[in-house]
Write a protein that holds these residues in place. Sequence first.
Motif, PDB file in Angstrom:
ATOM      1  N   ASP A  50       0.864  -1.186   0.000  1.00 37.62           N
ATOM      2  CA  ASP A  50       0.000   0.000   0.000  1.00 37.62           C
ATOM      3  C   ASP A  50       0.900   1.236   0.000  1.00 37.62           C
ATOM      4  OD1 ASP A  50      -1.753   2.105   0.512  1.00 37.62           O
ATOM      5  OD2 ASP A  50      -3.040   0.898   1.809  1.00 37.62           O
ATOM      6  N   ASP A  51       1.162   1.781  -1.187  1.00 41.62           N
ATOM      7  CA  ASP A  51       2.105   2.892  -1.311  1.00 41.62           C
ATOM      8  C   ASP A  51       1.684   4.113  -0.503  1.00 41.62           C
ATOM      9  OD1 ASP A  51       3.565   1.310  -2.977  1.00 41.62           O
ATOM     10  OD2 ASP A  51       2.958   2.301  -4.835  1.00 41.62           O
ATOM     11  N   GLN A  52       0.412   4.478  -0.595  1.00 38.57           N
ATOM     12  CA  GLN A  52      -0.046   5.676   0.100  1.00 38.57           C
ATOM     13  C   GLN A  52       0.038   5.503   1.610  1.00 38.57           C
ATOM     14  OE1 GLN A  52      -3.940   6.681  -1.460  1.00 38.57           O
ATOM     15  NE2 GLN A  52      -3.027   7.931  -3.083  1.00 38.57           N
ATOM     16  N   ALA A  53      -0.369   4.343   2.101  1.00 38.44           N
ATOM     17  CA  ALA A  53      -0.305   4.098   3.542  1.00 38.44           C
ATOM     18  C   ALA A  53       1.141   4.080   4.021  1.00 38.44           C
ATOM     19  CB  ALA A  53      -0.992   2.773   3.874  1.00 38.44           C
ATOM     20  N   ARG A  54       2.051   3.536   3.189  1.00 42.63           N
ATOM     21  CA  ARG A  54       3.459   3.481   3.580  1.00 42.63           C
ATOM     22  C   ARG A  54       4.056   4.878   3.672  1.00 42.63           C
ATOM     23  NH1 ARG A  54       5.092   0.536  -0.212  1.00 42.63           N
ATOM     24  NH2 ARG A  54       6.073   2.106  -1.556  1.00 42.63           N
ATOM     25  N   ILE A  55       3.765   5.726   2.696  1.00 44.62           N
ATOM     26  CA  ILE A  55       4.300   7.086   2.724  1.00 44.62           C
ATOM     27  C   ILE A  55       3.731   7.857   3.907  1.00 44.62           C
ATOM     28  CG2 ILE A  55       4.340   9.296   1.520  1.00 44.62           C
ATOM     29  CD1 ILE A  55       6.292   7.248   0.412  1.00 44.62           C
ATOM     30  N   ALA A  56       2.441   7.700   4.193  1.00 42.44           N
ATOM     31  CA  ALA A  56       1.838   8.370   5.348  1.00 42.44           C
ATOM     32  C   ALA A  56       2.492   7.892   6.643  1.00 42.44           C
ATOM     33  CB  ALA A  56       0.335   8.112   5.382  1.00 42.44           C
ATOM     34  N   PHE A  57       2.772   6.608   6.725  1.00 37.76           N
ATOM     35  CA  PHE A  57       3.430   6.046   7.906  1.00 37.76           C
ATOM     36  C   PHE A  57       4.844   6.612   8.049  1.00 37.76           C
ATOM     37  CE2 PHE A  57       5.846   2.815  10.199  1.00 37.76           C
ATOM     38  CZ  PHE A  57       5.002   2.506  11.258  1.00 37.76           C
ATOM     39  N   ILE A  58       5.557   6.713   6.944  1.00 42.02           N
ATOM     40  CA  ILE A  58       6.915   7.260   6.969  1.00 42.02           C
ATOM     41  C   ILE A  58       6.917   8.690   7.483  1.00 42.02           C
ATOM     42  CG2 ILE A  58       8.729   8.120   5.418  1.00 42.02           C
ATOM     43  CD1 ILE A  58       8.417   5.536   3.818  1.00 42.02           C
ATOM     44  N   HIS A  59       5.947   9.489   7.051  1.00 42.67           N
ATOM     45  CA  HIS A  59       5.890  10.882   7.478  1.00 42.67           C
ATOM     46  C   HIS A  59       5.497  11.018   8.941  1.00 42.67           C
ATOM     47  CE1 HIS A  59       5.251  12.358   3.059  1.00 42.67           C
ATOM     48  NE2 HIS A  59       6.481  11.967   3.308  1.00 42.67           N
ATOM     49  N   ALA A  60       4.867  10.008   9.514  1.00 37.47           N
ATOM     50  CA  ALA A  60       4.366  10.094  10.896  1.00 37.47           C
ATOM     51  C   ALA A  60       5.232   9.323  11.889  1.00 37.47           C
ATOM     52  CB  ALA A  60       2.924   9.570  10.955  1.00 37.47           C
ATOM     53  N   HIS A  61       6.329   8.741  11.444  1.00 43.83           N
ATOM     54  CA  HIS A  61       7.162   7.937  12.337  1.00 43.83           C
ATOM     55  C   HIS A  61       8.639   8.142  12.022  1.00 43.83           C
ATOM     56  CE1 HIS A  61       3.274   5.833  12.428  1.00 43.83           C
ATOM     57  NE2 HIS A  61       3.624   5.412  13.627  1.00 43.83           N
ATOM     58  N   HIS A  62       9.464   8.008  13.050  1.00 45.26           N
ATOM     59  CA  HIS A  62      10.904   7.917  12.899  1.00 45.26           C
ATOM     60  C   HIS A  62      11.332   6.477  13.171  1.00 45.26           C
ATOM     61  CE1 HIS A  62      11.946  12.465  13.598  1.00 45.26           C
ATOM     62  NE2 HIS A  62      11.174  12.257  12.546  1.00 45.26           N
ATOM     63  N   VAL A  63      12.601   6.206  12.964  1.00 43.04           N
ATOM     64  CA  VAL A  63      13.121   4.861  13.207  1.00 43.04           C
ATOM     65  C   VAL A  63      12.838   4.415  14.637  1.00 43.04           C
ATOM     66  CG1 VAL A  63      15.257   3.527  13.438  1.00 43.04           C
ATOM     67  CG2 VAL A  63      14.891   4.971  11.415  1.00 43.04           C
ATOM     68  N   ILE A  64      13.058   5.296  15.605  1.00 43.35           N
ATOM     69  CA  ILE A  64      12.879   4.914  16.997  1.00 43.35           C
ATOM     70  C   ILE A  64      11.424   4.585  17.318  1.00 43.35           C
ATOM     71  CG2 ILE A  64      12.503   7.260  17.901  1.00 43.35           C
ATOM     72  CD1 ILE A  64      14.323   6.416  20.284  1.00 43.35           C
ATOM     73  N   ASP A  65      10.486   5.220  16.626  1.00 42.07           N
ATOM     74  CA  ASP A  65       9.069   4.934  16.859  1.00 42.07           C
ATOM     75  C   ASP A  65       8.729   3.520  16.436  1.00 42.07           C
ATOM     76  OD1 ASP A  65       8.678   7.623  17.707  1.00 42.07           O
ATOM     77  OD2 ASP A  65       8.538   8.232  15.602  1.00 42.07           O
ATOM     78  N   VAL A  66       9.272   3.080  15.302  1.00 43.30           N
ATOM     79  CA  VAL A  66       9.030   1.716  14.830  1.00 43.30           C
ATOM     80  C   VAL A  66       9.655   0.710  15.788  1.00 43.30           C
ATOM     81  CG1 VAL A  66       9.441   0.094  12.942  1.00 43.30           C
ATOM     82  CG2 VAL A  66       8.886   2.482  12.438  1.00 43.30           C
ATOM     83  N   ALA A  67      10.870   1.001  16.251  1.00 44.33           N
ATOM     84  CA  ALA A  67      11.532   0.094  17.193  1.00 44.33           C
ATOM     85  C   ALA A  67      10.767  -0.005  18.504  1.00 44.33           C
ATOM     86  CB  ALA A  67      12.956   0.572  17.456  1.00 44.33           C
ATOM     87  N   ARG A  68      10.135   1.079  18.930  1.00 43.76           N
ATOM     88  CA  ARG A  68       9.340   1.041  20.167  1.00 43.76           C
ATOM     89  C   ARG A  68       8.008   0.329  19.978  1.00 43.76           C
ATOM     90  NH1 ARG A  68      10.331   7.439  21.605  1.00 43.76           N
ATOM     91  NH2 ARG A  68      12.171   7.183  22.981  1.00 43.76           N
ATOM     92  N   GLN A  69       7.344   0.608  18.869  1.00 43.72           N
ATOM     93  CA  GLN A  69       6.003   0.074  18.657  1.00 43.72           C
ATOM     94  C   GLN A  69       6.011  -1.378  18.190  1.00 43.72           C
ATOM     95  OE1 GLN A  69       4.081   2.821  15.949  1.00 43.72           O
ATOM     96  NE2 GLN A  69       4.552   4.596  17.247  1.00 43.72           N
ATOM     97  N   HIS A  70       7.116  -1.788  17.567  1.00 41.66           N
ATOM     98  CA  HIS A  70       7.237  -3.154  17.066  1.00 41.66           C
ATOM     99  C   HIS A  70       8.571  -3.730  17.548  1.00 41.66           C
ATOM    100  CE1 HIS A  70       3.819  -2.395  14.331  1.00 41.66           C
ATOM    101  NE2 HIS A  70       4.362  -1.192  14.202  1.00 41.66           N
ATOM    102  N   PRO A  71       8.681  -4.016  18.850  1.00 38.52           N
ATOM    103  CA  PRO A  71       9.975  -4.430  19.424  1.00 38.52           C
ATOM    104  C   PRO A  71      10.475  -5.757  18.865  1.00 38.52           C
ATOM    105  CG  PRO A  71       8.205  -4.717  21.019  1.00 38.52           C
ATOM    106  CD  PRO A  71       7.608  -3.983  19.863  1.00 38.52           C
ATOM    107  N   VAL A  72      11.791  -5.838  18.742  1.00 37.05           N
ATOM    108  CA  VAL A  72      12.458  -7.066  18.302  1.00 37.05           C
ATOM    109  C   VAL A  72      13.490  -7.423  19.360  1.00 37.05           C
ATOM    110  CG1 VAL A  72      13.950  -8.124  16.562  1.00 37.05           C
ATOM    111  CG2 VAL A  72      12.135  -6.531  15.856  1.00 37.05           C
ATOM    112  N   LYS A  73      13.357  -8.595  19.940  1.00 38.36           N
ATOM    113  CA  LYS A  73      14.308  -9.021  20.961  1.00 38.36           C
ATOM    114  C   LYS A  73      15.544  -9.647  20.314  1.00 38.36           C
ATOM    115  CE  LYS A  73      10.993  -9.890  24.696  1.00 38.36           C
ATOM    116  NZ  LYS A  73      10.467 -10.892  25.660  1.00 38.36           N
ATOM    117  N   GLY A  74      16.705  -9.210  20.794  1.00 38.19           N
ATOM    118  CA  GLY A  74      17.935  -9.862  20.377  1.00 38.19           C
ATOM    119  C   GLY A  74      18.445  -9.466  19.009  1.00 38.19           C
ATOM    120  N   VAL A  75      17.919  -8.377  18.399  1.00 37.87           N
ATOM    121  CA  VAL A  75      18.447  -7.962  17.107  1.00 37.87           C
ATOM    122  C   VAL A  75      19.891  -7.527  17.285  1.00 37.87           C
ATOM    123  CG1 VAL A  75      17.640  -5.578  17.382  1.00 37.87           C
ATOM    124  CG2 VAL A  75      18.086  -6.480  15.092  1.00 37.87           C
TER     125      VAL A  75
END
Length: 570
Positions: A319-344
């Motif tokens: 979903d190109d439009q949803a992806r671009i909207a998500f990019i504009h509303a989030h930084h890298v740290i927001d993704v790491a907080r909202q979607h945690p990955v253990k042991g990366v």
Amino acid sequence: MLTTDRSIVADGLDAWAADADAQTLVDETVTVTTTARPRLVTILYATETGASEDVAGALLREAEGADLTTTLQDVADFDPEDLGTLDVLLFVTSTTGEGEVPFTAEEFFERVEGEDCPDLSGLRFAVLALGDSTYELFCEAGKRLDRALAAAGAARIHDRVDCDVDYEDTAAQWRGSVLAKLNGKEVGPHAAEAHIAGSSERSPRFEPIAARVIENRILTAPGSTKATRHIALEFEDEPPAYVPGDALGLVAQNDKGVVDALLDVLSFDPARQVPANGRMISIAEALAESYEISALTPRFIEGWSKLASSPDLEALQSDDQARIAFIHAHHVIDVARQHPVKGVSAEDFISLLRPLQPRLYSIASSQRVTAREVHLTVAPVEYELHGETRRGVATGQLALRAPVGSRVQMYIHPNEHFRLPEPTTPIIMVGPGTGIAPFRAFLQERSCETDRGKAWLFFGERNREFDFLYHDELEDYLVNGTLTRLDTAFSRDGSAKYYVQHSIAENAAEVVAWIDAGAHIYICGDAGMANDVHDALVRALARSKQLDAGGAENILNTMRRAKRYQRDVY
């Protein structure tokens, strides 16, 4: 050049473009067919920041090394009427703004995409597109050109390749594959990688030098909604030469607070050693100096969705439009907080990041006046996101982390498409906000001339009382005759918003009279403003000369070809 916080294309390593219709240069299941050796290879480039010109220059050197007869030209200097006479065309183009073509290439694109485009069935071509995958219309200029040439009957030598901002290796693979085919060679699955290993174009595009901050002051008055700054840098060694219209490239560094927060979220040991720029350094140092850690990219989303096994992130891939909207509303740290990955691992994490790009700023001084110094006009970027204050990487560095006495790494970036004419030639300058920067340099330069032409400046901001940048200097230039006329547009001072394009419309007859007298027009600022000013100029010319919009556009196109109409926008 750019007077806001925005990265430019620079050397680096990246996977193939994330865009769905971008073509992969090397495919394990496909062997690309060869093509007949050409009589002449024409290389054209369309550029805003110089990256396309760099790639085209490397292509020229490699083509000549392959014993191909080759010519290189800026598309601004190429007559579209000659397209039908070409044998092979290799085109490198950047995309600017929201999917727009570089300003100097607009007339060429209009002709190629228009109904009067000549039959190009005798032409063979290949397109390399440079862009930024965080924009919705990623590499749109290259896509448009590729479609238009094919629609006119031209035959592709190679499928278009789209490059993200860290374009160098992707571009090197494209060059190797295209040149191999022009030499009648089979291109197998590993030919492009071999070309990278043996490429002569492996040196950086710039050599940073040190400069010391000697002035860092706020230009706006108390009560302003902005904190635009004047920053003066002094070269520590022999000063590099620059001229009005050039830009300064800042070697940016990330905020330590952002680095520390990211290390904490990921539970990384700051001292952990990782490879970066050909050496082993700590992950803390790598995140501070080598990688973009704020701006989110499609590549990071794709990689993190796999590590986090996140259906929500996975859904963004289609979903190109949803992806671009998500990019504009989030930084890298927001993704790491909202979607945690253990042991990366630290290595896996940085493999998803882009290299930290330099930032370009219009130079606001003339070296004839400031000698060992270079001046900037910088508007800090600051906003709230997910309950936190976020700042622009480079504007935050310059405004908050570059006190007097501190050192920065920078380089001079020439801008051949934004140059003053002869001193006696009249000029019209349109520079609202920080767009005034190059025109301060223009006026300093003109002040050194004993015989100078007329100069008219249109300046705009929010409030006259608080935001009249360089007011005293401009008044002095009016008094001594360096500046002939100053018209202002302060958008928040009246009941209705009033911008520079409105001021141009109110003074349309006089603007046209200046044009008829040979004036050169310059615009610096954001692309939306520049387009509004262009439309105001079209209306002024049409009304004054009793033309339709097309006839007025032709006048501006003629001026653009003659380098009498130049823009420096972002």
